[in-house]
Design an enzyme around this catalytic site. Structure first.
Site, short mmCIF file in Angstrom:
data_model
loop_
_atom_site.label_atom_id
_atom_site.label_comp_id
_atom_site.label_asym_id
_atom_site.label_seq_id
_atom_site.Cartn_x
_atom_site.Cartn_y
_atom_site.Cartn_z
N LYS A 96 36.02 38.62 40.66
CA LYS A 96 37.19 38.11 39.85
C LYS A 96 37.89 37.36 40.70
CE LYS A 96 36.13 41.68 36.58
NZ LYS A 96 34.81 42.58 36.95
N ARG A 97 37.31 36.38 41.27
CA ARG A 97 38.14 35.31 42.09
C ARG A 97 38.80 34.32 41.26
NH1 ARG A 97 37.38 39.34 45.27
NH2 ARG A 97 36.58 38.97 47.26
#
Lengths: 277, 277
Positions: A96-97
């Site tokens: 989830k960058r």
């Protein structure tokens, strides 16, 4: 890995199962705590027991980061093990960058080059220049959050937004907008299984994209419902199950029990594929 | 660290400068590449040269992850060095994390417990249960993205959303909603300096919160403009500068030059504080 290779693997294995490797030292069998690297040993056993039933593995990066440098070593050993022993497997860094452009480039380097994952999950809030650095990598896949499986999904993702005199939910605008980004053919999307009725709407916007679907099993989503609305002519779904498989038993038979759970899901998938392809 | 301690430090140092440690091996002085841990040695020199001018350091986690396990070792040494030698300094893990509840708990554990940061940046897209696990930590701070400094901020953050018969920008809804979350007193927000005119609007919604402000300097934002609209009675601003300070020189005088750049900003801040407190 190309999208075509993923599709071929699904057809060969008659499965579109992704196994989430969310490894928590408090949940794995206690006998493993005596070995040097319990997380890697656990993963290795799960992977060896299920690799013919799953097309992808998805380490949840938080669970490795939480153990600091030791956790990163376990992660690196896990991805190396998959890439060497089962190169046909699609690997997903569930991270989830997302950040400004030069920072997203560094994250892309971390997951695509240093760790050699095939894909990484990203968050859309910071927009185009936070995602395009990931998309620039050839034969790598960027899996962007659209509609997630948690309660908080209704805080912002389903808000009605006004765009070009039209009113639509934010997650639909995220899907529409992302289609215009450079190398958008490298995009897949996270869509939670707990909201199966949304899949029909989503398929109108992105008929061809692969969707990574968490929330089947432990989070309560239905495989049949998701497939009814979500399947496309290239399958187009990767269904994730984590806890229901990897924690099927917390004793010495954990890998065998994990295989049994994975097999149950795989058999349901096989029936669905036979009916649809 | 309590908010009160941050405020006291700002008043004592007459500075609300945060220095971003976005350390890229391709940009640091080449003579450092011969030491065992160039990233840590670079950080150590920058910190020693600037600690009396800055109230916070903000390692950008992507730049460490990009170097794999070696990068995580450099990060751990950096945060340990600050915590041991300069315990008055506020530390920010710029990580933009966020996931479903049990996963966010693991990220919180990684940054607050394993690495011992005072704060971490998070993304809002997944809503309440993706952020509350961070907020549960006492005397730790969760810095949520509101309005970022990049071009992509205009893709989604400034879209008009309808909520309770009112139309407002998404980032304002993010601010409003987050105020209702449990332990929301532990929230700070990221607001980009490149949009100074927005600060007046933002202060109507969150008059008391601290704002972490990137985008002054290299990204073009004006310190005076941000302060004009963003300062509150407790200062309420942490202004970040990364590249303009840490890459002021790429020769052996890099730490001295970094100090000179930091001093210039600190002196401007001192003037602003004298006029406003």
């Amino acid at each position: 890995m190309t999208t075509q290779q993923i599709i071929e693997q699904i057809k060969f294995k008659k499965s579109f199962l992704t196994i989430g490797l969310d490894v928590d030292l408090e949940k794995i069998p206690t006998h493993l705590l005596q070995v040097e690297d319990p997380i890697f040993e656990f993963n290795k056993a799960i992977i060896d027991a299920t690799h013919d039933l799953a097309v992808a593995y998805k380490p949840n990066i938080a669970f490795y980061e939480a153990y600091g440098i030791k956790g990163w070593i376990s992660l690196k050993k896990t991805i190396n093990y998959i890439n060497e022993k089962y190169p046909e497997i699609f690997t997903i860094a569930d991270a989830k960058r997302g950040d400004i452009g030069n920072t997203s480039s560094m994250y892309a380097k971390a997951f695509f080059e240093d760790l050699q994952f095939d894909s990484v999950t990203v968050a859309p809030y910071m927009g185009k220049d936070s995602v395009e650095p990931f998309l620039a990598f050839e034969n790598k896949h960027t899996i962007m959050l659209a509609l997630t499986s948690n309660d908080g999904a209704f805080d912002f993702q389903t808000l009605l937004v006004n765009k070009d005199q039209q009113e639509k939910e934010l997650y639909k605008e995220v899907l529409e907008t992302s289609k215009k980004w450079k190398n958008s053919e490298n995009l897949m999307y996270v869509v939670g299984a707990t909201k199966a009725e949304y899949f029909a709407e989503i398929r109108k916007i992105i008929p061809d994209s692969f969707l990574l679907v968490p929330g089947v099993g432990a989070q309560g989503g239905s495989l049949a419902e998701v497939c009814k609305y979500g399947l496309n002519s290239n399958i187009g779904l990767l269904i994730n199950s984590s806890r229901a498989i990897i924690y099927a038993s917390n004793r010495t038979d954990f890998a065998k029990k994990a295989r049994e759970e994975a097999l149950k899901i795989k058999q349901k998938m096989e029936v669905i594929l036979q009916a649809n392809l």
